[in-house]
Write a protein that holds these residues in place. Structure first.
Motif, PDB file in Angstrom:
ATOM      1  N   GLY A 109     -33.428  -0.306  15.572  1.00  0.00           N
ATOM      2  CA  GLY A 109     -32.011  -0.218  15.906  1.00  0.00           C
ATOM      3  C   GLY A 109     -31.678   1.049  16.676  1.00  0.00           C
ATOM      4  N   ILE A 167     -24.041  -3.562   4.903  1.00  0.00           N
ATOM      5  CA  ILE A 167     -22.961  -3.322   5.856  1.00  0.00           C
ATOM      6  C   ILE A 167     -21.855  -2.564   5.139  1.00  0.00           C
ATOM      7  N   SER A 204     -19.189  -3.379  16.706  1.00  0.00           N
ATOM      8  CA  SER A 204     -18.646  -3.825  15.426  1.00  0.00           C
ATOM      9  C   SER A 204     -17.849  -2.698  14.782  1.00  0.00           C
ATOM     10  N   ASN A 218     -25.636  -0.291  18.917  1.00  0.00           N
ATOM     11  CA  ASN A 218     -24.450  -0.235  18.062  1.00  0.00           C
ATOM     12  C   ASN A 218     -23.177  -0.224  18.910  1.00  0.00           C
ATOM     13  N   THR A 246     -31.554  -5.757  16.635  1.00  0.00           N
ATOM     14  CA  THR A 246     -31.278  -5.965  15.211  1.00  0.00           C
ATOM     15  C   THR A 246     -30.030  -6.801  14.970  1.00  0.00           C
ATOM     16  N   ASP A 247     -29.152  -6.897  15.938  1.00  0.00           N
ATOM     17  CA  ASP A 247     -28.006  -7.812  15.839  1.00  0.00           C
ATOM     18  C   ASP A 247     -28.282  -9.112  16.585  1.00  0.00           C
ATOM     19  N   GLY A 293     -19.972  -0.544  12.487  1.00  0.00           N
ATOM     20  CA  GLY A 293     -21.151   0.162  12.995  1.00  0.00           C
ATOM     21  C   GLY A 293     -21.265   1.554  12.404  1.00  0.00           C
ATOM     22  N   VAL A 326     -30.700 -11.454  14.691  1.00  0.00           N
ATOM     23  CA  VAL A 326     -30.068 -12.075  13.521  1.00  0.00           C
ATOM     24  C   VAL A 326     -29.226 -13.261  13.965  1.00  0.00           C
ATOM     25  N   ALA A 327     -28.440 -13.060  15.025  1.00  0.00           N
ATOM     26  CA  ALA A 327     -27.626 -14.159  15.546  1.00  0.00           C
ATOM     27  C   ALA A 327     -28.505 -15.321  15.999  1.00  0.00           C
ATOM     28  N   THR A 334     -22.665  -3.708  20.613  1.00  0.00           N
ATOM     29  CA  THR A 334     -22.094  -4.702  19.699  1.00  0.00           C
ATOM     30  C   THR A 334     -20.642  -4.374  19.380  1.00  0.00           C
ATOM     31  N   LYS A 349     -14.687  -5.902  18.565  1.00  0.00           N
ATOM     32  CA  LYS A 349     -15.958  -6.109  19.247  1.00  0.00           C
ATOM     33  C   LYS A 349     -15.787  -6.186  20.767  1.00  0.00           C
TER      34      LYS A 349
END
Length: 292
Positions: free
Chosen positions: A102, A184, A112, A107, A29-30, A115, A33-34, A110, A149
């Motif tokens: 996901g 987000i 983030s 999570n 899911t990340d 998250g 997108v990238a 990544t 990250k």
């Protein structure tokens, strides 16, 4: 670019050992997108979705281990009673399609600061189980996030499971976003009360370069609750609730960005802390009355 889809964990770890720069893909899911926005570097991809060892959860005594590719939808459906805080956070993740794909492992990969899974993992003192061809390593969640990250993972390691104790008491999760769903987090907060250990756990998201706890707020509330665990009928004084919120807000180190200002994030974290404290204390009062 080469695409690897190993059928076993041993083969996945061997690929990661041979090519430490290979990009792991759990739910995608990340990563996807990238890729759609042309921001995915030209790297080999390691698709973990066919690795059976990562797609299950199991119990070891009173601890739950969640494989790295178990999707949020299964956490909601199968673990909401045992891990309510993580299930609450999982319900806020994207759309049903995203929750079906996901994963908490993704999570963590990544890493983030926004998250959704991170705050309840911090509040519950989770352990991240990572593995390489060299063996297994358990990383306390407080030591896992080392920068924006960035994680404590070695280049040849993969997140294979997340270890978390069954909820010892009431848990809550709340987040603020620019709309009600599929958003987000502007900021997020998780709270856990452990009456038996007389312990409080917190987790802040989207409030600093890394997800983090609020140790001063935890110690303050533990002190304030020390004489109340056995007499939860009394409401918490407003001054205690307010101070807890202020200490949570002061633990943050937010920035201004396109989603919010730093000042608003601090304010919102204080509000979330006060609200979740009220909700968890009410839950504890209800549980105590039912046991009586």
């Amino acid at each position: 670019m080469r695409f690897h889809r190993p059928p076993s964990l041993a083969e996945a770890l061997a690929i990661k050992a041979d090519n430490p720069k290979v990009l792991p893909l759990a739910g995608g899911t990340d990563v996807m997108v990238a890729a759609n926005f042309g921001r995915l570097p030209a790297r080999d991809v390691l698709d973990l979705t066919d690795v059976p060892e990562l797609s299950q959860w199991w119990r070891e005594d009173d601890r739950y281990l969640i494989g790295g590719t178990v999707p949020y939808a299964r956490i909601i459906a199968e673990l909401a009673d045992a891990l309510p805080g993580l299930a609450m956070a999982s319900r806020t993740v994207g759309s049903p399609q995203i929750r079906n794909r996901g994963t908490v492992g993704g999570n963590l990969g990544t890493a983030s600061p926004a998250g959704d899974a991170h705050p309840p993992l911090l509040a519950g003192r989770a352990v991240v189980r990572v593995q390489s061809v060299r063996g297994v390593r358990n990383i306390p969640i407080d030591d896992y996030f080392v920068g924006l990250k960035k994680t404590a993972l070695a280049p040849d390691e993969l997140v294979t499971a997340i270890e978390l104790a069954a909820a010892p008491g009431p848990q809550q999760f709340a987040k603020v976003g620019t709309r009600n769903a599929m958003v987000i987090a502007v900021c997020s907060f998780a709270l856990e009360l452990d009456p038996a250990a007389k312990r409080v756990g917190t987790g802040l998201g989207s409030a600093a370069p890394t997800p983090r706890r609020a140790p001063e707020a935890e110690r303050f509330l533990e002190d304030e609750l020390s004489g109340r665990w056995l007499d939860p009928g009394r409401p918490l004084p407003h001054a205690v609730v307010r101070e807890f919120g202020e200490l949570v807000a002061s633990a943050a180190a937010p920035i201004d960005d396109v989603r919010s200002t730093a000042a608003y994030r601090r304010h919102a974290l204080g509000v979330l802390a006060r609200r979740t404290l009220g909700w968890t204390w009410l839950d504890y009062q209800k549980e105590t009355r039912q046991c009586a």
